[in-house]
Design a protein around this motif. Structure first.
Motif, short mmCIF file in Angstrom:
data_model
loop_
_atom_site.label_atom_id
_atom_site.label_comp_id
_atom_site.label_asym_id
_atom_site.label_seq_id
_atom_site.Cartn_x
_atom_site.Cartn_y
_atom_site.Cartn_z
N GLY A 137 41.99 43.31 34.74
CA GLY A 137 42.38 42.29 35.90
C GLY A 137 43.77 42.83 36.14
N LEU A 140 49.49 39.78 35.80
CA LEU A 140 50.02 38.33 36.38
C LEU A 140 51.53 38.34 35.98
CD1 LEU A 140 46.68 36.60 35.45
CD2 LEU A 140 47.39 37.39 37.56
N MET A 168 36.48 35.45 44.46
CA MET A 168 35.87 36.98 44.87
C MET A 168 34.32 36.72 44.36
SD MET A 168 37.25 40.06 44.08
CE MET A 168 36.56 41.78 43.50
N MET A 173 35.66 38.08 36.21
CA MET A 173 36.48 37.29 35.34
C MET A 173 35.62 36.04 35.01
SD MET A 173 40.07 35.45 36.53
CE MET A 173 40.51 33.78 36.24
N PRO A 174 35.70 35.53 33.74
CA PRO A 174 34.84 34.32 33.42
C PRO A 174 35.10 33.10 34.41
CG PRO A 174 35.86 35.31 31.55
CD PRO A 174 36.53 35.83 32.85
N VAL A 190 47.33 26.35 31.49
CA VAL A 190 47.45 28.07 31.72
C VAL A 190 47.67 28.00 32.87
CG1 VAL A 190 44.79 28.60 32.22
CG2 VAL A 190 46.29 30.15 30.72
N LEU A 194 51.42 30.08 34.20
CA LEU A 194 51.43 31.05 35.48
C LEU A 194 52.84 30.64 36.31
CD1 LEU A 194 48.04 32.02 36.54
CD2 LEU A 194 49.73 33.47 35.28
C1 HEC Z 1 36.98 39.60 31.58
C2 HEC Z 1 38.32 39.74 32.13
C3 HEC Z 1 39.12 38.55 32.56
C4 HEC Z 1 39.64 37.61 31.82
C5 HEC Z 1 39.25 37.18 30.53
C6 HEC Z 1 40.44 36.97 32.79
N1 HEC Z 1 40.32 37.49 33.93
FE1 HEC Z 1 41.53 36.87 35.60
N2 HEC Z 1 40.92 38.46 36.37
C7 HEC Z 1 40.11 39.31 36.08
C8 HEC Z 1 39.85 40.36 37.25
C9 HEC Z 1 38.91 41.44 37.20
C10 HEC Z 1 40.58 39.92 38.56
C11 HEC Z 1 40.57 40.50 39.72
C12 HEC Z 1 39.36 40.46 40.48
C13 HEC Z 1 39.33 38.87 40.90
O1 HEC Z 1 40.05 38.52 41.71
O2 HEC Z 1 38.23 38.36 40.30
C14 HEC Z 1 41.14 38.66 37.67
C15 HEC Z 1 41.97 37.82 38.60
C16 HEC Z 1 42.86 36.73 38.29
C17 HEC Z 1 43.78 35.97 39.21
C18 HEC Z 1 44.07 36.32 40.62
C19 HEC Z 1 45.03 37.57 40.71
C20 HEC Z 1 45.50 37.73 42.30
O3 HEC Z 1 45.27 38.57 42.71
O4 HEC Z 1 46.21 37.05 42.87
C21 HEC Z 1 44.45 35.00 38.35
C22 HEC Z 1 45.31 34.09 38.75
C23 HEC Z 1 43.82 35.22 37.07
N3 HEC Z 1 42.74 36.27 37.17
C24 HEC Z 1 44.13 34.43 35.93
C25 HEC Z 1 43.28 34.46 34.80
C26 HEC Z 1 43.65 33.53 33.57
C27 HEC Z 1 44.85 32.46 33.73
C28 HEC Z 1 42.77 34.04 32.61
C29 HEC Z 1 42.69 33.32 31.35
C30 HEC Z 1 42.30 31.66 31.38
C31 HEC Z 1 42.10 35.16 33.25
N4 HEC Z 1 42.34 35.21 34.13
C32 HEC Z 1 40.97 35.63 32.29
C33 HEC Z 1 39.34 39.42 34.84
C34 HEC Z 1 39.84 38.57 33.81
#
Ligand code: HEC
Length: 203
Positions: A137, A140, A168, A173-174, A190, A194
């Motif tokens: 990802g 952040l 998306m 992302m889970p 969480v 951020l």
């Molecule tokens: C398995 C991988 C994975 C995990 C674990 C994960 N993410 Fe993500 N996340 C992604 C990916 C890939 C993207 C970019 C694609 C999308 O927007 O879905 C993303 C996008 C995001 C974004 C948007 C970023 C933007 O461009 O504005 C946020 C906010 C975010 N994640 C927060 C979190 C938080 C908080 C956690 C834990 C609770 C988390 N993610 C756990 C894979 C993950």
């Protein structure tokens, strides 16, 4: 023995990558094979193999849905996001750090009472002081600061964490809230990790 299993795993992994690009494997056969491997587990675990409509479209299109399908998925998932009843999406960033930095819970080897974390660091850089993070990802780091700590941006981040596919369509992302993996309080914490100006993410 371990080496043989590892080699088999690599062969399987590369085989499936090839299958993805070549699309020569009948998806129904794959489904039957996966289901047969889950025959001796509880009904709750068996249910996890069943894809919902969104997952089915993402699988069928190899995560590249048409623009119309994309819009339909996002609209459906967005409508299912549940915001906190008290209207507050920000909790305690210190508790949020624990959510972000913990990858235990919910795995077959975990006891049911094991603390479940969001494992955000597995895919995202967050606080610049943390040296270990994944890059699946985007980074952040400075997330709240870059968005001027705007409350509507924090609300959008909460929605993203609740259900990444509400933003998306075929996100990797889970879906933490949608799948009831994290509690409402953990998602608030969480989000604060951020968006709180005092959080190391914004330092
Ligand atoms: C398995 C991988 C994975 C995990 C674990 C994960 N993410 Fe993500 N996340 C992604 C990916 C890939 C993207 C970019 C694609 C999308 O927007 O879905 C993303 C996008 C995001 C974004 C948007 C970023 C933007 O461009 O504005 C946020 C906010 C975010 N994640 C927060 C979190 C938080 C908080 C956690 C834990 C609770 C988390 N993610 C756990 C894979 C993950």
């Amino acid at each position: 023995m371990k080496k043989i299993i590892l080699a088999a795993c690599i062969a399987l992994a590369s085989g499936s990558a090839f299958a993805q690009s070549a699309s020569k494997v009948d998806p129904a056969l794959v489904d039957r094979y996966v289901q047969s491997m889950w025959s001796k587990v509880s009904d709750e675990w068996k249910a996890r193999v069943k894809q919902d409509e969104t997952q089915a479209i993402c699988s069928a299109t190899l995560n590249a849905p048409s623009a119309a399908e994309f819009e339909k998925i996002v609209a459906r998932e967005k409508a299912a996001v549940v915001f906190p009843a008290d209207g507050k999406v920000m909790g305690d960033w210190k508790a949020g750090l624990k959510v972000a930095n913990t990858g235990t819970g919910g795995q077959f080897s975990d006891k049911p009472e094991t603390y479940k974390g969001g494992n955000c660091y597995a895919c995202h850089q967050m606080a610049p002081s943390e040296l270990s993070f994944g890059t699946l990802g985007p980074s952040l780091t400075g997330y709240g600061k870059a968005r001027k700590f705007a409350p509507e941006e924090a609300k959008a981040a909460y929605a993203k964490i609740y259900n990444a596919q509400a933003v998306m369509a075929c996100s990797q992302m889970p879906r933490f809230g949608h799948n009831k993996f994290l509690t409402e309080q953990q998602m608030k914490d969480v989000t604060a990790f951020l968006f709180d100006p005092e959080s190391p993410v914004n330092k």
